[in-house]
Write an enzyme that holds these catalytic residues in place. Structure first.
Site, PDB file in Angstrom:
ATOM      1  N   LYS A   1      -8.013   1.228  -9.219  1.00 45.61           N
ATOM      2  CA  LYS A   1      -8.569   1.315  -7.807  1.00 45.61           C
ATOM      3  C   LYS A   1      -7.618   2.125  -7.088  1.00 45.61           C
ATOM      4  O   LYS A   1      -6.785   1.745  -6.558  1.00 45.61           O
ATOM      5  CB  LYS A   1      -8.545  -0.093  -7.319  1.00 45.61           C
ATOM      6  CG  LYS A   1      -8.764  -0.264  -5.852  1.00 45.61           C
ATOM      7  CD  LYS A   1     -10.340   0.215  -5.419  1.00 45.61           C
ATOM      8  CE  LYS A   1     -10.001   0.186  -3.697  1.00 45.61           C
ATOM      9  NZ  LYS A   1      -9.406   1.083  -3.157  1.00 45.61           N
TER      10      LYS A   1
ATOM     11  N   GLU B   1       5.300  -2.113  -5.426  1.00 42.53           N
ATOM     12  CA  GLU B   1       6.047  -1.094  -5.004  1.00 42.53           C
ATOM     13  C   GLU B   1       5.464  -0.822  -3.335  1.00 42.53           C
ATOM     14  O   GLU B   1       4.632  -0.390  -3.225  1.00 42.53           O
ATOM     15  CB  GLU B   1       5.931   0.307  -5.772  1.00 42.53           C
ATOM     16  CG  GLU B   1       6.209   0.087  -7.199  1.00 42.53           C
ATOM     17  CD  GLU B   1       7.781   0.198  -7.284  1.00 42.53           C
ATOM     18  OE1 GLU B   1       8.290   0.493  -6.378  1.00 42.53           O
ATOM     19  OE2 GLU B   1       8.093  -0.317  -8.453  1.00 42.53           O
TER      20      GLU B   1
ATOM     21  N   CYS C   1       7.272   6.829   0.813  1.00 40.42           N
ATOM     22  CA  CYS C   1       7.857   5.512   1.122  1.00 40.42           C
ATOM     23  C   CYS C   1       9.319   5.606   1.065  1.00 40.42           C
ATOM     24  O   CYS C   1       9.880   4.717   1.770  1.00 40.42           O
ATOM     25  CB  CYS C   1       7.295   4.604   0.002  1.00 40.42           C
ATOM     26  SG  CYS C   1       7.781   5.413  -1.581  1.00 40.42           S
TER      27      CYS C   1
ATOM     28  N   GLU D   1       7.940   0.499   9.466  1.00 43.44           N
ATOM     29  CA  GLU D   1       7.736   1.709   8.616  1.00 43.44           C
ATOM     30  C   GLU D   1       6.578   2.332   9.338  1.00 43.44           C
ATOM     31  O   GLU D   1       5.579   1.724   9.469  1.00 43.44           O
ATOM     32  CB  GLU D   1       7.202   1.442   7.348  1.00 43.44           C
ATOM     33  CG  GLU D   1       6.849   2.675   6.397  1.00 43.44           C
ATOM     34  CD  GLU D   1       6.205   2.375   5.020  1.00 43.44           C
ATOM     35  OE1 GLU D   1       5.397   1.570   5.044  1.00 43.44           O
ATOM     36  OE2 GLU D   1       6.918   2.988   4.130  1.00 43.44           O
TER      37      GLU D   1
HETATM   38  P1  NAD Z   1      -2.438   0.050   1.689  1.00 45.42           P
HETATM   39  O1  NAD Z   1      -1.711  -1.316   1.448  1.00 45.42           O
HETATM   40  O2  NAD Z   1      -3.315   0.020   2.815  1.00 45.42           O
HETATM   41  O3  NAD Z   1      -3.366   0.178   0.556  1.00 45.42           O
HETATM   42  C1  NAD Z   1      -3.060   0.383  -0.693  1.00 45.42           C
HETATM   43  C2  NAD Z   1      -4.170   0.203  -1.711  1.00 45.42           C
HETATM   44  O4  NAD Z   1      -4.439  -1.364  -1.529  1.00 45.42           O
HETATM   45  C3  NAD Z   1      -5.404   1.079  -1.400  1.00 45.42           C
HETATM   46  O5  NAD Z   1      -5.891   1.307  -2.603  1.00 45.42           O
HETATM   47  C4  NAD Z   1      -6.417   0.007  -0.799  1.00 45.42           C
HETATM   48  O6  NAD Z   1      -7.956   0.166  -0.960  1.00 45.42           O
HETATM   49  C5  NAD Z   1      -5.933  -1.261  -1.452  1.00 45.42           C
HETATM   50  N1  NAD Z   1      -6.403  -2.521  -0.856  1.00 45.42           N
HETATM   51  C6  NAD Z   1      -6.445  -2.782   0.378  1.00 45.42           C
HETATM   52  N2  NAD Z   1      -6.494  -3.936   0.749  1.00 45.42           N
HETATM   53  C7  NAD Z   1      -6.782  -4.760  -0.560  1.00 45.42           C
HETATM   54  C8  NAD Z   1      -6.678  -5.986  -0.650  1.00 45.42           C
HETATM   55  N3  NAD Z   1      -6.847  -6.913   0.014  1.00 45.42           N
HETATM   56  N4  NAD Z   1      -6.523  -6.503  -1.995  1.00 45.42           N
HETATM   57  C9  NAD Z   1      -6.377  -5.224  -2.819  1.00 45.42           C
HETATM   58  N5  NAD Z   1      -6.146  -4.158  -2.773  1.00 45.42           N
HETATM   59  C10 NAD Z   1      -6.481  -3.686  -1.381  1.00 45.42           C
HETATM   60  O7  NAD Z   1      -1.501   1.034   1.664  1.00 45.42           O
HETATM   61  P2  NAD Z   1      -1.540   2.570   1.826  1.00 45.42           P
HETATM   62  O8  NAD Z   1      -1.762   2.876   3.319  1.00 45.42           O
HETATM   63  O9  NAD Z   1      -2.566   3.062   1.117  1.00 45.42           O
HETATM   64  O10 NAD Z   1      -0.303   3.138   1.402  1.00 45.42           O
HETATM   65  C11 NAD Z   1       0.901   3.428   2.467  1.00 45.42           C
HETATM   66  C12 NAD Z   1       2.101   2.228   1.896  1.00 45.42           C
HETATM   67  O11 NAD Z   1       2.358   2.288   0.638  1.00 45.42           O
HETATM   68  C13 NAD Z   1       3.273   2.355   2.791  1.00 45.42           C
HETATM   69  O12 NAD Z   1       3.720   1.223   3.067  1.00 45.42           O
HETATM   70  C14 NAD Z   1       4.107   3.256   1.856  1.00 45.42           C
HETATM   71  O13 NAD Z   1       5.360   2.891   1.990  1.00 45.42           O
HETATM   72  C15 NAD Z   1       3.662   2.460   0.419  1.00 45.42           C
HETATM   73  N6  NAD Z   1       4.115   3.222  -0.737  1.00 45.42           N
HETATM   74  C16 NAD Z   1       5.135   2.500  -1.391  1.00 45.42           C
HETATM   75  C17 NAD Z   1       5.518   3.508  -2.528  1.00 45.42           C
HETATM   76  C18 NAD Z   1       6.576   2.863  -3.533  1.00 45.42           C
HETATM   77  O14 NAD Z   1       6.792   3.235  -4.595  1.00 45.42           O
HETATM   78  N7  NAD Z   1       7.531   1.719  -3.103  1.00 45.42           N
HETATM   79  C19 NAD Z   1       4.934   4.676  -2.948  1.00 45.42           C
HETATM   80  C20 NAD Z   1       3.898   5.186  -2.368  1.00 45.42           C
HETATM   81  C21 NAD Z   1       3.681   4.154  -1.115  1.00 45.42           C
END
Ligand code: NAD
Length: 488
Positions: A181, A256, A289, A387
């Site tokens: 997804k 992550e 991140c 963040e």
């Molecule tokens: P997000 O949590 O908003 O969304 C991530 C994914 O989750 C999307 O595909 C979204 O559609 C899905 N999603 C949303 N609600 C959900 C639910 N209730 N159940 C299941 N899936 C759901 O994050 P984002 O804005 O896409 O990404 C940014 C974040 O990701 C930042 O906090 C960043 O630090 C983190 N990040 C971490 C790493 C790492 O390796 N640690 C790498 C990249 C990004």
């Protein structure tokens, strides 16, 4: 209604990919390009129904995929890698149009690393699949990996295909079937990966993609009791809601998550080196991140460092991510830009001072936010603790090593830390005391798939990379064979 889009000259099928077929939804959502805010695709808007179909297909396919030999699975992964390599240009161009990250990096490093993700886990199967075998009082213990089952993989928008394939490759290598997804803000390259998986001959149902907006499809996928692994990269609030769903079914999960990493510069550091790496914290317009968003600078060099850093940051060229000269592109989405503006406004209201930046780059229109540095913030205020996920750094002065470590650890996150010092013993000491999944000493971004990657505290649960990814997607089994009781 079936949907297709023409993006950066490439045809992208924006339906779901379930059981080897393109499946539409009753409704769609709009995918906008961060480069100019234009709508580049209508994408199938999946929900509970599509999530159910995809898990059903993946569960059915698991029964035969799990029996495919590791050698044959590896051949499939190598074929996927070859197809990714052949399509680097298209994948890079579509990814840049979709998420606004630099085309140059997508071409030169990101897409080649996507191929490497598949090759690495293919080789893992042929080279280093360790199965333990030992005796206990004449009994033979045979320790083997069993594939876990259906794996739901949920990825964010900041490095869509690279982060997704860190999960897809080990999950498939281990013999699981997958439902991916992608984020609704960057859904396109996952769809191109589905084309590649089909062309590489993966049997129907082994790799599925469900598109969806917000939590609609994701929440349904993680709540499905038939799912045996969930691997999620994204934000802490979403992780908490996924964790609640996992608790109901006791589904093993890997997270992550975000960070607020310290970038520590001691006054004995090679200043040129530290400065060149400090400006890299604005990479991907701060949507990384790992970014060292808290600059901790020792008092003896504070003024010199700040002056030089401001010069270097203000010289970073901001603009169209397709232009080779651009260093900083746009933010992903208008909502995200607004969120960043909110953080900076509240920081100023709370008494912090903007040294440079602090506003969108209106000359460029669209979604560009200027590289920003904030000083004078309360270390426990929102800007110092939360963040931002944009090009906003906050700087603090420290006096000694102990204070630097204590400031570095004074956050709920623990993803990465960067330490700049010319004293190797100090680097060892500080590295040992900082709570983080990765500590880079006099460097940044050095990554090797053999190393564990992940975060402590609120930055995650578990680690990705090499054996850690592979183990997560397996159930370990010990079969004990007695020396007696056998026929003949
Ligand atoms: P997000 O949590 O908003 O969304 C991530 C994914 O989750 C999307 O595909 C979204 O559609 C899905 N999603 C949303 N609600 C959900 C639910 N209730 N159940 C299941 N899936 C759901 O994050 P984002 O804005 O896409 O990404 C940014 C974040 O990701 C930042 O906090 C960043 O630090 C983190 N990040 C971490 C790493 C790492 O390796 N640690 C790498 C990249 C990004």
């Amino acid at each position: 209604m079936k949907t297709m889009a023409l993006v950066a000259g490439a045809q992208v099928d924006t339906n779901h990919f379930i059981d080897g077929m393109r499946i539409p939804s009753d409704s769609t959502f709009q995918d906008i390009s961060p480069i100019d805010g234009s709508v580049i695709a209508e994408v199938a808007r999946g929900g509970r129904h599509e999530a159910y179909l995809a898990v059903t297909a993946a569960k059915a396919a698991f029964e035969s995929w799990r029996k495919v030999s590791p050698k044959e699975r590896a051949a499939h992964l190598h074929r996927i890698a070859e197809l990714v390599e052949e399509r680097v240009e298209v994948l890079a161009a579509v990814e840049t149009a979709d998420n606004g990250a630099l085309l140059r990096s997508h071409r030169r490093s990101v897409m080649p690393r996507v191929a490497h993700n598949f090759r690495f886990f293919a080789d893992y199967l042929t080279d280093s699949l360790v199965v333990d075998d030992f005796q206990t009082r004449g009994h033979r213990n045979h320790v083997s990996y069993d594939p876990a089952g259906v794996a739901v993989l949920i990825s964010p928008w900041n490095a869509p295909l690279m982060l997704a394939t860190w999960k897809v490759a080990p999950a498939l290598a281990a013999g699981n079937t997958v439902v991916l997804k992608p984020s609704e803000w960057s859904p396109l390259t996952a769809s191109l990966l589905a084309d590649i998986a089909a062309e590489a001959g993966l049997p129907p149902g082994v790799f599925n993609v469900v598109q969806g907006y917000g939590e609609e499809a994701g929440a349904a996928l993680v709540a499905d009791a038939r799912v045996r692994r969930i691997s999620f990269t994204g934000s802490v609030p979403t992780a908490k809601s996924i964790a609640a769903a996992c608790a109901k079914n006791l589904t093993p999960v890997s997270f992550e998550l975000g960070g607020k990493s310290p970038f520590i510069v001691f006054d004995d550091a090679d200043l040129e080196l530290a400065l060149s790496m400090a400006v890299e914290q604005y990479d991907n317009a701060g949507q990384v991140c790992l970014s060292g968003t808290r600059l901790l600078v020792q008092s003896g060099i504070w003024e010199a460092f700040m002056e030089r850093f401001a010069e270097a940051a203000e010289a970073l060229r901001q603009g169209d991510p397709r232009d080779d000269e651009t260093r900083i592109g746009p933010q992903i989405h208008p909502e995200h830009l607004e969120r960043i503006e909110g953080f900076v406004t509240r920081a100023k209201q709370a008494g912090a001072h903007v040294v440079f930046g602090g506003e969108p780059n209106r000359e460029l229109g669209g979604l560009y936010y200027r590289p920003t540095l904030i000083v004078g913030a309360d270390p426990h205020s929102e800007i110092a603790q939360e963040e931002v996920f944009g090009p906003v750094l906050v700087a603090f002065k420290f006096d000694g090593e102990e204070e630097a470590v204590s400031m570095a650890n004074d956050t709920d996150f623990g993803l990465a830390a960067m330490v700049f010092t010319s004293d190797p013993e100090r680097a060892e000491r500080v590295s040992a005391q900082v709570v983080a999944g990765t500590v880079w000493n006099n460097c940044f971004y050095v990554r090797d798939l053999r190393a564990p990657f992940g975060g402590s505290k609120q930055s995650g649960i578990g680690r990705e990379g090499g054996a850690w990814s592979f183990d997560f997607f397996c159930d370990l089994k010990n079969s004990v064979f007695s020396p007696q009781g056998w026929r003949g």
